[in-house]
Design a protein around this motif. Structure first.
Motif, PDB file in Angstrom:
ATOM      1  N   ALA A 309       0.649  -1.596  -0.380  1.00  0.00           N
ATOM      2  CA  ALA A 309       0.027   0.458  -0.001  1.00  0.00           C
ATOM      3  C   ALA A 309       0.992   0.926  -0.256  1.00  0.00           C
ATOM      4  N   HIS A 310       2.237   1.342   0.558  1.00  0.00           N
ATOM      5  CA  HIS A 310       2.808   2.126   0.850  1.00  0.00           C
ATOM      6  C   HIS A 310       3.504   2.821  -0.439  1.00  0.00           C
ATOM      7  N   GLN A 311       3.864   2.033  -1.212  1.00  0.00           N
ATOM      8  CA  GLN A 311       4.169   1.940  -2.723  1.00  0.00           C
ATOM      9  C   GLN A 311       2.735   2.858  -3.480  1.00  0.00           C
ATOM     10  N   ASP A 312       2.175   2.625  -3.494  1.00  0.00           N
ATOM     11  CA  ASP A 312       0.914   2.781  -4.139  1.00  0.00           C
ATOM     12  C   ASP A 312       0.592   4.540  -4.058  1.00  0.00           C
ATOM     13  N   GLU A 313       0.167   4.904  -2.609  1.00  0.00           N
ATOM     14  CA  GLU A 313       0.291   6.149  -1.446  1.00  0.00           C
ATOM     15  C   GLU A 313       1.502   7.061  -1.861  1.00  0.00           C
ATOM     16  N   ALA A 314       2.489   6.413  -2.003  1.00  0.00           N
ATOM     17  CA  ALA A 314       3.680   7.533  -2.601  1.00  0.00           C
ATOM     18  C   ALA A 314       3.625   7.794  -3.980  1.00  0.00           C
ATOM     19  N   ARG A 315       2.976   7.317  -4.957  1.00  0.00           N
ATOM     20  CA  ARG A 315       2.786   8.076  -5.986  1.00  0.00           C
ATOM     21  C   ARG A 315       1.022   8.633  -6.078  1.00  0.00           C
ATOM     22  N   HIS A 316       0.043   8.952  -4.843  1.00  0.00           N
ATOM     23  CA  HIS A 316      -0.723   9.718  -5.403  1.00  0.00           C
ATOM     24  C   HIS A 316      -0.846  11.237  -4.803  1.00  0.00           C
ATOM     25  N   VAL A 317       0.695  10.572  -3.940  1.00  0.00           N
ATOM     26  CA  VAL A 317       0.858  11.579  -3.123  1.00  0.00           C
ATOM     27  C   VAL A 317       1.910  12.797  -4.061  1.00  0.00           C
ATOM     28  N   ALA A 318       2.708  11.782  -5.057  1.00  0.00           N
ATOM     29  CA  ALA A 318       3.659  12.348  -5.372  1.00  0.00           C
ATOM     30  C   ALA A 318       2.697  13.204  -6.374  1.00  0.00           C
ATOM     31  N   PHE A 319       1.517  12.493  -7.197  1.00  0.00           N
ATOM     32  CA  PHE A 319       0.818  13.796  -8.257  1.00  0.00           C
ATOM     33  C   PHE A 319       0.153  15.211  -7.368  1.00  0.00           C
ATOM     34  N   GLY A 320      -0.548  14.721  -6.426  1.00  0.00           N
ATOM     35  CA  GLY A 320      -1.216  15.128  -5.405  1.00  0.00           C
ATOM     36  C   GLY A 320      -0.178  16.386  -5.071  1.00  0.00           C
ATOM     37  N   VAL A 321       1.493  16.310  -4.657  1.00  0.00           N
ATOM     38  CA  VAL A 321       2.487  17.190  -4.608  1.00  0.00           C
ATOM     39  C   VAL A 321       2.104  18.473  -6.043  1.00  0.00           C
ATOM     40  N   ALA A 322       2.820  17.534  -6.910  1.00  0.00           N
ATOM     41  CA  ALA A 322       2.622  18.250  -8.438  1.00  0.00           C
ATOM     42  C   ALA A 322       2.059  19.131  -8.937  1.00  0.00           C
ATOM     43  N   HIS A 323       0.532  18.181  -8.987  1.00  0.00           N
ATOM     44  CA  HIS A 323      -0.635  19.505  -9.542  1.00  0.00           C
ATOM     45  C   HIS A 323      -0.535  20.212  -8.925  1.00  0.00           C
ATOM     46  N   LEU A 324      -0.740  20.610  -6.818  1.00  0.00           N
ATOM     47  CA  LEU A 324      -0.744  21.993  -6.503  1.00  0.00           C
ATOM     48  C   LEU A 324       0.481  22.510  -6.625  1.00  0.00           C
ATOM     49  N   GLU A 325       1.846  22.719  -7.249  1.00  0.00           N
ATOM     50  CA  GLU A 325       2.722  23.318  -7.410  1.00  0.00           C
ATOM     51  C   GLU A 325       2.571  23.655  -9.278  1.00  0.00           C
ATOM     52  N   HIS A 326       2.341  22.855 -10.155  1.00  0.00           N
ATOM     53  CA  HIS A 326       1.560  23.374 -11.285  1.00  0.00           C
ATOM     54  C   HIS A 326       0.347  24.560 -10.995  1.00  0.00           C
ATOM     55  N   ARG A 327      -0.594  24.272 -10.212  1.00  0.00           N
ATOM     56  CA  ARG A 327      -1.764  24.952  -9.622  1.00  0.00           C
ATOM     57  C   ARG A 327      -1.376  26.286  -9.541  1.00  0.00           C
ATOM     58  N   ALA A 328      -0.867  26.478  -8.535  1.00  0.00           N
ATOM     59  CA  ALA A 328       0.265  28.078  -8.145  1.00  0.00           C
ATOM     60  C   ALA A 328       0.822  28.480  -8.789  1.00  0.00           C
ATOM     61  N   SER A 329       1.462  28.433  -9.386  1.00  0.00           N
ATOM     62  CA  SER A 329       2.067  28.723 -10.545  1.00  0.00           C
ATOM     63  C   SER A 329       1.438  29.510 -11.163  1.00  0.00           C
ATOM     64  N   VAL A 330       0.308  29.323 -11.540  1.00  0.00           N
ATOM     65  CA  VAL A 330      -0.803  29.914 -12.451  1.00  0.00           C
ATOM     66  C   VAL A 330      -1.907  30.632 -11.247  1.00  0.00           C
ATOM     67  N   GLU A 331      -2.040  30.596 -10.487  1.00  0.00           N
ATOM     68  CA  GLU A 331      -3.266  31.212  -9.556  1.00  0.00           C
ATOM     69  C   GLU A 331      -2.553  31.598  -8.419  1.00  0.00           C
ATOM     70  N   PRO A 332      -1.660  32.510  -7.817  1.00  0.00           N
ATOM     71  CA  PRO A 332      -1.640  33.054  -6.858  1.00  0.00           C
ATOM     72  C   PRO A 332      -2.321  32.751  -5.885  1.00  0.00           C
ATOM     73  N   ALA A 333      -3.221  33.408  -5.657  1.00  0.00           N
ATOM     74  CA  ALA A 333      -4.595  32.807  -4.856  1.00  0.00           C
ATOM     75  C   ALA A 333      -4.588  31.828  -4.135  1.00  0.00           C
ATOM     76  N   LEU A 334      -3.891  30.728  -4.879  1.00  0.00           N
ATOM     77  CA  LEU A 334      -4.027  28.972  -4.710  1.00  0.00           C
ATOM     78  C   LEU A 334      -4.055  29.479  -3.004  1.00  0.00           C
ATOM     79  N   ARG A 335      -2.704  29.323  -2.778  1.00  0.00           N
ATOM     80  CA  ARG A 335      -2.208  28.849  -0.700  1.00  0.00           C
ATOM     81  C   ARG A 335      -3.303  29.767  -0.044  1.00  0.00           C
TER      82      ARG A 335
END
Length: 420
Positions: A309-335
């Motif tokens: 389960a850990h190996q799968d969850e690590a991938r889920h977290v990686a996508f969530g963080v990467a998506h929010l990094e991208h989103r923060a780069s185009v939406e200053p009010a995201l944080r």
């Protein structure tokens, strides 16, 4: 090419034998015409009595001219009007410029290549494959997540490829036949923790399943990734349930506060906020919990299910963080919106009991490895270390998303006591 530029080339012959036009003969005609220049003629012969009727309709729809063909002696067929043909059916097609047909004016769903992703796909593309030539006139399904920046992360295609290659079979990946002969109180602790994990993984299954139905299929890598994520969670529910029932047919307890905490995840409609609460904060904390259970697993089956389960969850977290990094780069009010989501959830759960006490006690028992006072003390200390590691992990991910360190610490402290 014609040896005389500007003039059609010589007539080309095509014999359809007895193949009816509606049973594939049109493919042979279409293929033969594709190699001709506009104005060049294709002489078609066949034994299907209705060939000329079907050929005439097809040619009109595709912008070609057609006339009856001549017999080998150069005369027109002498069939009786309305009667069956007495010999082969012959026709001559003059290749037209290529239209009109149903593809005239059609546009592609993105670029000509499948990786031609656009920022705002047309609703009319619907379920068409990215890069396909799209005919107008079909219904336009409603996908409200229809902008690239609302769902995208550059790492999504690579994460999907990894997810597809890293799937595991619950029946063979876990050593279900390994000996599991634990003291009753330790087995009960394992059952309680597994019951808690099932409850949380069911929430983690529903969230991506709900989100992926709202995403425009043009962003197929994200849809595929979330579909695999839901499949991962379904697999986790299966193996955690199976481990809980391995020695006894009784599950553990489920607290009202724990379910109230998870209910808040299910009702968040915003893609970024749902990804943040589930993947960055909740599943991020679960990585620490699964590592803790791996270290203190009292049997090989428990160790295998939490490690997989850990190996799968690590991938889920990686996508969530990467998506929010991208989103923060185009939406200053995201944080600011992320901070508001944490505070709202904290306020909503302020009066709940938080983590099921039975779960906390079970973690202490597993970490203790015995019932001596000193062992229980060590187990309690280990669980406190787990809580500290969860807090530090949340702070690191929040800082990565652009929060100052002091604000990251404050927000991490507001995270639900139920871990997820």
């Amino acid at each position: 090419m014609s040896p005389h530029p500007g003039r059609p080339g010589p007539r080309v012959a095509l014999d359809l034998a007895g193949l009816p036009f509606g049973q594939g003969a049109h493919l042979l005609v279409q293929r033969a015409l594709a190699g001709l220049e506009p104005g060049q003629e294709l002489a078609v012969t066949g034994r299907d009595p209705e060939l000329f009727v079907h050929l005439s309709a097809w040619c009109r729809g595709h912008g070609h001219r057609v006339r009856p063909g001549e017999d080998p002696d150069g005369t027109a067929p002498a069939d009786a009007p309305g009667g069956p043909p007495r010999g082969p059916v012959r026709a001559v097609i003059g290749r037209g410029p290529g239209g009109p047909d149903r593809w005239a004016g059609a546009a592609r769903a993105g670029g000509a290549a499948p990786d031609g992703i656009v920022a705002r796909p047309d609703a009319g593309w619907g379920l068409a494959a990215r890069g396909a030539l799209v005919e107008d006139g079909a219904p336009a399904p409603s996908f409200d997540l229809a902008e690239r920046d609302l769902v995208w992360a550059e790492v999504a295609p690579r994460l999907y490829a990894h997810a597809a290659s890293a799937q595991w079979d619950p029946a063979t990946a876990v050593p279900w036949d390994a000996p599991v002969d634990l003291p009753p109180a330790v087995e009960a602790a394992v059952v309680q923790v597994m019951t808690y994990l099932v409850e949380n993984e069911q929430a983690a299954l529903v969230v991506p399943a709900r989100l992926l139905t709202r995403i425009h299929p043009h962003f197929r890598e994200v849809v595929q990734l979330l579909a695999v994520q839901a499949a991962d969670e379904a697999r986790h529910v299966e193996v955690f349930t199976r481990r809980a029932l391995l020695r006894d047919a009784t599950m553990g307890t489920s607290s009202a506060g724990g379910r109230a905490s998870l209910a808040g995840l299910l009702t968040e409609p915003d893609f970024a906020l749902a990804s943040f609460l589930l993947s960055v904060l909740g599943e991020g904390s679960f990585l620490n919990l699964l590592s803790f259970l791996d270290r203190h697993a009292p049997d090989p089956v428990t160790r295998a299910v939490v490690r997989l389960a850990h190996q799968d969850e690590a991938r889920h977290v990686a996508f969530g963080v990467a998506h929010l990094e991208h989103r923060a780069s185009v939406e200053p009010a995201l944080r600011g919106r992320l901070r508001g989501a944490v505070e709202r959830r904290h306020d909503m759960l302020r009066d709940t009991a938080g983590l099921n006490q039975d779960v906390m006690d079970a973690l202490v028992v597993l970490a203790a490895g015995g019932w001596e006072p000193a062992a229980i003390g060590r187990g309690h200390h280990q669980v406190q270390g787990l809580l500290a590691a969860m807090d530090q992990g949340r702070q690191r991910r929040l800082v990565r998303l652009g929060f100052p360190a002091d604000e990251a610490a404050d927000l991490s402290a507001l995270h639900t006591r139920n871990f997820m």
